[in-house]
Design a protein around this motif. Structure first.
Motif, PDB file in Angstrom:
ATOM      1  N   MET A  92      36.478  24.558  40.851  1.00  0.00           N
ATOM      2  CA  MET A  92      37.995  25.102  41.000  1.00  0.00           C
ATOM      3  C   MET A  92      37.527  26.279  40.489  1.00  0.00           C
ATOM      4  SD  MET A  92      39.566  24.021  43.310  1.00  0.00           S
ATOM      5  CE  MET A  92      40.866  22.568  44.013  1.00  0.00           C
ATOM      6  N   ARG A  93      36.474  26.829  38.976  1.00  0.00           N
ATOM      7  CA  ARG A  93      36.072  27.499  38.031  1.00  0.00           C
ATOM      8  C   ARG A  93      35.663  28.500  38.944  1.00  0.00           C
ATOM      9  NH1 ARG A  93      34.634  24.402  34.128  1.00  0.00           N
ATOM     10  NH2 ARG A  93      32.786  25.365  34.070  1.00  0.00           N
ATOM     11  N   SER A  94      34.688  27.894  40.189  1.00  0.00           N
ATOM     12  CA  SER A  94      33.720  28.812  40.863  1.00  0.00           C
ATOM     13  C   SER A  94      34.011  29.688  42.177  1.00  0.00           C
ATOM     14  CB  SER A  94      33.028  27.623  41.774  1.00  0.00           C
ATOM     15  OG  SER A  94      33.182  26.965  42.852  1.00  0.00           O
ATOM     16  N   LEU A  95      35.756  29.110  42.990  1.00  0.00           N
ATOM     17  CA  LEU A  95      36.258  29.350  43.311  1.00  0.00           C
ATOM     18  C   LEU A  95      37.448  30.640  42.804  1.00  0.00           C
ATOM     19  CD1 LEU A  95      37.252  29.286  46.050  1.00  0.00           C
ATOM     20  CD2 LEU A  95      38.595  27.573  46.135  1.00  0.00           C
ATOM     21  N   TYR A  96      37.930  30.361  41.826  1.00  0.00           N
ATOM     22  CA  TYR A  96      39.029  31.204  41.310  1.00  0.00           C
ATOM     23  C   TYR A  96      38.622  31.562  40.113  1.00  0.00           C
ATOM     24  CZ  TYR A  96      41.632  28.879  44.820  1.00  0.00           C
ATOM     25  OH  TYR A  96      41.863  28.367  45.862  1.00  0.00           O
ATOM     26  N   GLY A  97      37.869  31.393  39.319  1.00  0.00           N
ATOM     27  CA  GLY A  97      37.320  31.871  37.894  1.00  0.00           C
ATOM     28  C   GLY A  97      38.174  30.742  37.135  1.00  0.00           C
ATOM     29  N   ARG A 121      29.675  35.717  40.503  1.00  0.00           N
ATOM     30  CA  ARG A 121      30.765  35.592  39.819  1.00  0.00           C
ATOM     31  C   ARG A 121      31.098  34.303  39.706  1.00  0.00           C
ATOM     32  NH1 ARG A 121      34.857  32.837  40.082  1.00  0.00           N
ATOM     33  NH2 ARG A 121      34.896  33.229  42.087  1.00  0.00           N
ATOM     34  N   ALA A 122      30.849  33.635  40.589  1.00  0.00           N
ATOM     35  CA  ALA A 122      31.133  31.830  40.717  1.00  0.00           C
ATOM     36  C   ALA A 122      30.092  31.219  39.768  1.00  0.00           C
ATOM     37  CB  ALA A 122      30.934  31.759  42.748  1.00  0.00           C
ATOM     38  N   ALA A 123      28.906  31.350  40.022  1.00  0.00           N
ATOM     39  CA  ALA A 123      27.823  31.040  39.434  1.00  0.00           C
ATOM     40  C   ALA A 123      28.146  30.614  37.842  1.00  0.00           C
ATOM     41  CB  ALA A 123      26.517  31.468  39.727  1.00  0.00           C
ATOM     42  N   GLY A 124      28.249  32.063  37.042  1.00  0.00           N
ATOM     43  CA  GLY A 124      28.830  32.456  36.239  1.00  0.00           C
ATOM     44  C   GLY A 124      30.435  31.287  35.529  1.00  0.00           C
ATOM     45  N   ASP A 125      30.888  31.212  36.447  1.00  0.00           N
ATOM     46  CA  ASP A 125      31.962  30.604  35.863  1.00  0.00           C
ATOM     47  C   ASP A 125      32.176  29.240  36.149  1.00  0.00           C
ATOM     48  OD1 ASP A 125      33.720  32.983  35.154  1.00  0.00           O
ATOM     49  OD2 ASP A 125      34.651  33.285  37.089  1.00  0.00           O
ATOM     50  N   THR A 126      30.821  29.221  36.712  1.00  0.00           N
ATOM     51  CA  THR A 126      31.089  27.294  36.922  1.00  0.00           C
ATOM     52  C   THR A 126      30.348  26.926  35.636  1.00  0.00           C
ATOM     53  OG1 THR A 126      30.124  27.719  39.018  1.00  0.00           O
ATOM     54  CG2 THR A 126      29.361  24.973  38.484  1.00  0.00           C
ATOM     55  N   GLY A 127      29.627  27.428  34.986  1.00  0.00           N
ATOM     56  CA  GLY A 127      28.715  27.603  33.916  1.00  0.00           C
ATOM     57  C   GLY A 127      29.965  27.298  32.603  1.00  0.00           C
ATOM     58  N   LEU A 176      25.861  35.610  34.103  1.00  0.00           N
ATOM     59  CA  LEU A 176      26.422  36.099  35.207  1.00  0.00           C
ATOM     60  C   LEU A 176      27.004  36.869  35.810  1.00  0.00           C
ATOM     61  CD1 LEU A 176      24.544  32.339  36.150  1.00  0.00           C
ATOM     62  CD2 LEU A 176      23.111  35.087  36.858  1.00  0.00           C
ATOM     63  N   THR A 177      28.585  36.207  35.282  1.00  0.00           N
ATOM     64  CA  THR A 177      29.617  36.893  35.309  1.00  0.00           C
ATOM     65  C   THR A 177      30.017  38.605  34.762  1.00  0.00           C
ATOM     66  OG1 THR A 177      30.952  34.905  34.963  1.00  0.00           O
ATOM     67  CG2 THR A 177      32.430  36.495  34.965  1.00  0.00           C
ATOM     68  N   TRP A 178      29.598  38.685  33.997  1.00  0.00           N
ATOM     69  CA  TRP A 178      29.723  39.860  33.572  1.00  0.00           C
ATOM     70  C   TRP A 178      28.016  40.860  34.403  1.00  0.00           C
ATOM     71  CZ3 TRP A 178      33.069  42.573  30.557  1.00  0.00           C
ATOM     72  CH2 TRP A 178      33.863  41.756  29.730  1.00  0.00           C
ATOM     73  N   ARG A 198      44.740  32.989  39.716  1.00  0.00           N
ATOM     74  CA  ARG A 198      44.676  32.723  41.708  1.00  0.00           C
ATOM     75  C   ARG A 198      44.421  33.927  42.537  1.00  0.00           C
ATOM     76  NH1 ARG A 198      43.640  31.655  46.097  1.00  0.00           N
ATOM     77  NH2 ARG A 198      44.920  29.992  47.090  1.00  0.00           N
ATOM     78  N   PHE A 199      44.569  35.042  41.974  1.00  0.00           N
ATOM     79  CA  PHE A 199      44.535  35.967  43.116  1.00  0.00           C
ATOM     80  C   PHE A 199      43.843  37.129  42.400  1.00  0.00           C
ATOM     81  CE2 PHE A 199      48.703  33.920  44.196  1.00  0.00           C
ATOM     82  CZ  PHE A 199      48.145  33.718  45.752  1.00  0.00           C
ATOM     83  N   SER A 200      43.307  37.249  41.322  1.00  0.00           N
ATOM     84  CA  SER A 200      42.944  38.563  41.029  1.00  0.00           C
ATOM     85  C   SER A 200      41.580  38.631  41.870  1.00  0.00           C
ATOM     86  CB  SER A 200      42.378  38.451  38.994  1.00  0.00           C
ATOM     87  OG  SER A 200      41.626  37.317  38.720  1.00  0.00           O
ATOM     88  N   THR A 201      40.146  37.617  41.729  1.00  0.00           N
ATOM     89  CA  THR A 201      38.997  37.524  42.299  1.00  0.00           C
ATOM     90  C   THR A 201      39.653  37.828  43.849  1.00  0.00           C
ATOM     91  OG1 THR A 201      38.230  36.113  41.165  1.00  0.00           O
ATOM     92  CG2 THR A 201      37.271  36.411  43.406  1.00  0.00           C
ATOM     93  N   LEU A 202      40.517  37.494  45.098  1.00  0.00           N
ATOM     94  CA  LEU A 202      40.865  37.632  46.063  1.00  0.00           C
ATOM     95  C   LEU A 202      41.323  38.680  46.597  1.00  0.00           C
ATOM     96  CD1 LEU A 202      41.178  36.189  48.807  1.00  0.00           C
ATOM     97  CD2 LEU A 202      44.385  35.174  48.526  1.00  0.00           C
ATOM     98  N   ALA A 203      42.337  39.572  45.374  1.00  0.00           N
ATOM     99  CA  ALA A 203      42.588  40.404  46.091  1.00  0.00           C
ATOM    100  C   ALA A 203      41.667  41.659  45.531  1.00  0.00           C
ATOM    101  CB  ALA A 203      44.059  41.262  44.576  1.00  0.00           C
TER     102      ALA A 203
END
Length: 526
Positions: free
Chosen positions: A67-72, A206-212, A220-222, A86-91
């Motif tokens: 879930m972190r990889s998808l939404y953060g 971003r997804a890879a960074g938030d997975t870790g 990776l997120t930055w 829920r919506f910052s990445t999507l928007a």
């Protein structure tokens, strides 16, 4: 006039022209992005009304790597914090797509069609077209930011403003990315694809960074501009300085785009298209269609396979997302069927893949419209190639390619989730009649009324919006069934109802046949 104002001569006129041409599409984009966040706030507030429910959701989401990889990560368990999660990445991704479409439409596409050459014969400075395109993107992103801020002001003015600015800043950053790519490539289609690839890479980083990590602090997120939008931390002790980082990157990219624009001739590019052979593998209309669309097919194929792998790994965590919340369970069941929660989750994801595949199919069909209006189709038809044979090459890729990418999505789900291949593949393929119906509508619009062919995108977008947001908003079934996807059985987990599948397949064939018949009777445009 100064040395700087002369290159900007005509900017205001071109900007007004761009806004006028986008008077329908840009407001629609703004309403979709801003409305999605506003509707999400209402939905989340109804789903998780108590502080205990929100705290439990935040803890479970931060503990779930998928879930972190998808939404953060969740930075705050208030309603505003959950909306930002829920919506910052999507928007931000949607704003980036909106921006790249606007900029490339008013730069590279204008040059490709020859309209920019005609406009440049008048009092138009060298920097004016690019500046007008960036101003149009700025207007759209400003409207998105204002709408998000107004919609969430009740949750906290500071957090609402931070989220709105984060989304708008991401959109402008990718507007300047598109401006750079437009100078490098000779084709508007390639420019859109390349910019979208950069956006996809940013999302993956971003997804890879938030997975870790669960704090958004991964390197990776930055490295990802999409990751910057979440690290603004709206409603969670806002980091306003991250917006300055995005603004600085936007200015640097804009300067690079201007520098490249001043060093090339109108209509040219730094990476010119390579001439290909006129014989051999390109000796047929079908082979030419494949050569034109193979990059798109390969990109969509990779995306669907990776998406299947990602979402399949999340299937076991579906229970963590819902927990004991009956309202959330009802939404999943409305989207995925009255079945076990995991099956409902898989049905929801398969349906989402189907709605996205419809975008591929519509885009592939409308490549015919682009070939016609650009004049590239006429030399093909001047040879011993009939209109139906010419169209058939692209339609095979549109209809057959949708089968291929849905198969890849099913294989990805199977590999990462581990359940039997048959039910997952069957569920994936069951989406195809609805995909083909929208593709058939695109064929009909192009064949019968080419000036209205763009409406096919509206139909596909409406289907995606109804399927994605409709269940959460508890829309009536009669409204959900305006989309062909609303008539499909929810698989896996339900018995297969063959009647709607057959009806939609016949409807898709009828629409396609009607469009091809109309094509034979009308004059070609160009």
């Amino acid at each position: 006039m100064s040395a700087f104002t002369v290159p900007l001569t005509g900017t205001g006129t071109l900007a007004r022209l761009a806004l006028r041409r986008d008077r329908l599409t840009t407001p629609l984009w703004v309403l979709v992005v801003g409305g999605l966040v506003a509707a999400g706030a209402s939905s989340l507030e109804g789903l998780y009304g108590s502080a205990a429910q929100r705290s439990e959701l935040a803890a479970s989401m931060n503990a779930n790597r998928s879930m972190r990889s998808l939404y953060g990560p969740v930075f705050d368990d208030s309603v505003g914090g959950l909306v930002a999660w829920r919506f910052s990445t999507l928007a931000a991704v949607l704003a980036a797509v909106m921006s790249l479409v606007i900029v490339i439409r008013h730069t590279r596409e204008e040059e490709e069609t020859g309209r920019q050459e005609m406009l440049s014969a008048g009092m138009v400075g060298r920097r004016a077209p690019l500046t007008a395109a960036l101003l149009a993107a700025l207007a759209a992103n400003t409207a998105v930011a204002l709408l998000i801020t107004a919609a969430l002001a009740g949750q906290g003015a500071g957090g609402a403003l931070a989220l709105g600015l984060a989304v708008g800043a991401t959109g402008m950053l990718f507007a300047t990315t598109a401006a750079i790519v437009a100078q490098l490539t000779e084709s508007a289609r390639l420019a859109k694809g390349a910019t979208a690839a950069v956006l996809g890479l940013a999302f993956v980083l971003r997804a890879a960074g938030d997975t870790g990590t669960a704090d958004g602090g991964s390197l990776l997120t930055w490295l990802s501009p999409v990751g910057w939008s979440e690290n603004v931390r709206a409603f969670a002790g806002e980091r306003w300085w991250v917006l300055a980082l995005a603004g600085g990157a936007t200015v640097v990219q804009a300067a690079l785009a201007y520098g490249l624009a001043e060093r090339r001739d109108l209509g040219m590019s730094f990476l010119p298209a390579r001439p290909g052979p006129a014989v051999g593998r390109l000796g047929t209309a079908g082979a030419l269609a494949w050569r034109l669309q193979r990059g798109s097919v390969l990109g969509w194929s990779l995306g669907f396979l990776v998406g299947g792998l990602v979402f399949g790994g999340m299937a076991e965590g579906a229970a963590d997302l819902v927990g004991d919340n009956e309202r959330a369970r009802e939404i999943f069941e409305r989207m995925g069927g009255q079945s076990a929660l995991t099956d409902a989750f898989l049905a929801t994801i398969v349906g989402l893949f189907g709605m996205i595949a419809a975008l591929y199919a519509v885009g592939s069909v409308l490549r015919l419209h682009a070939e016609e209006t650009s004049g590239r189709g006429e030399p093909v038809l001047a040879n011993a190639v009939g209109r139906l044979r010419w169209a058939a090459g692209h339609l095979v890729i549109a209809f057959g390619g949708s089968v291929w990418i849905m198969l890849l999505a099913g294989v990805g789900l199977r590999l990462s989730y581990g359940r039997d291949l048959g039910p997952v593949l069957g569920a994936s393929l069951a989406q195809l009649p609805a995909v083909w119906t929208l593709a058939g509508l695109a064929v009909l619009l192009w064949g019968a009324a080419p000036k209205a062919a763009g409406a096919a995108w509206g139909a596909a977008g409406l289907a995606l919006l109804l399927g994605w947001v409709g269940p959460a908003l508890d829309l009536p079934r009669s409204v959900l069934e305006l989309s062909p996807f609303g008539h499909l059985p929810k698989l896996p987990g339900q018995e297969t109802d063959w009647a709607p599948l057959l009806v939609l397949t016949v409807l898709a064939a009828a629409l396609t046949a009607a469009g091809l018949a109309s094509l034979r009777r009308r004059d070609l445009s160009g």
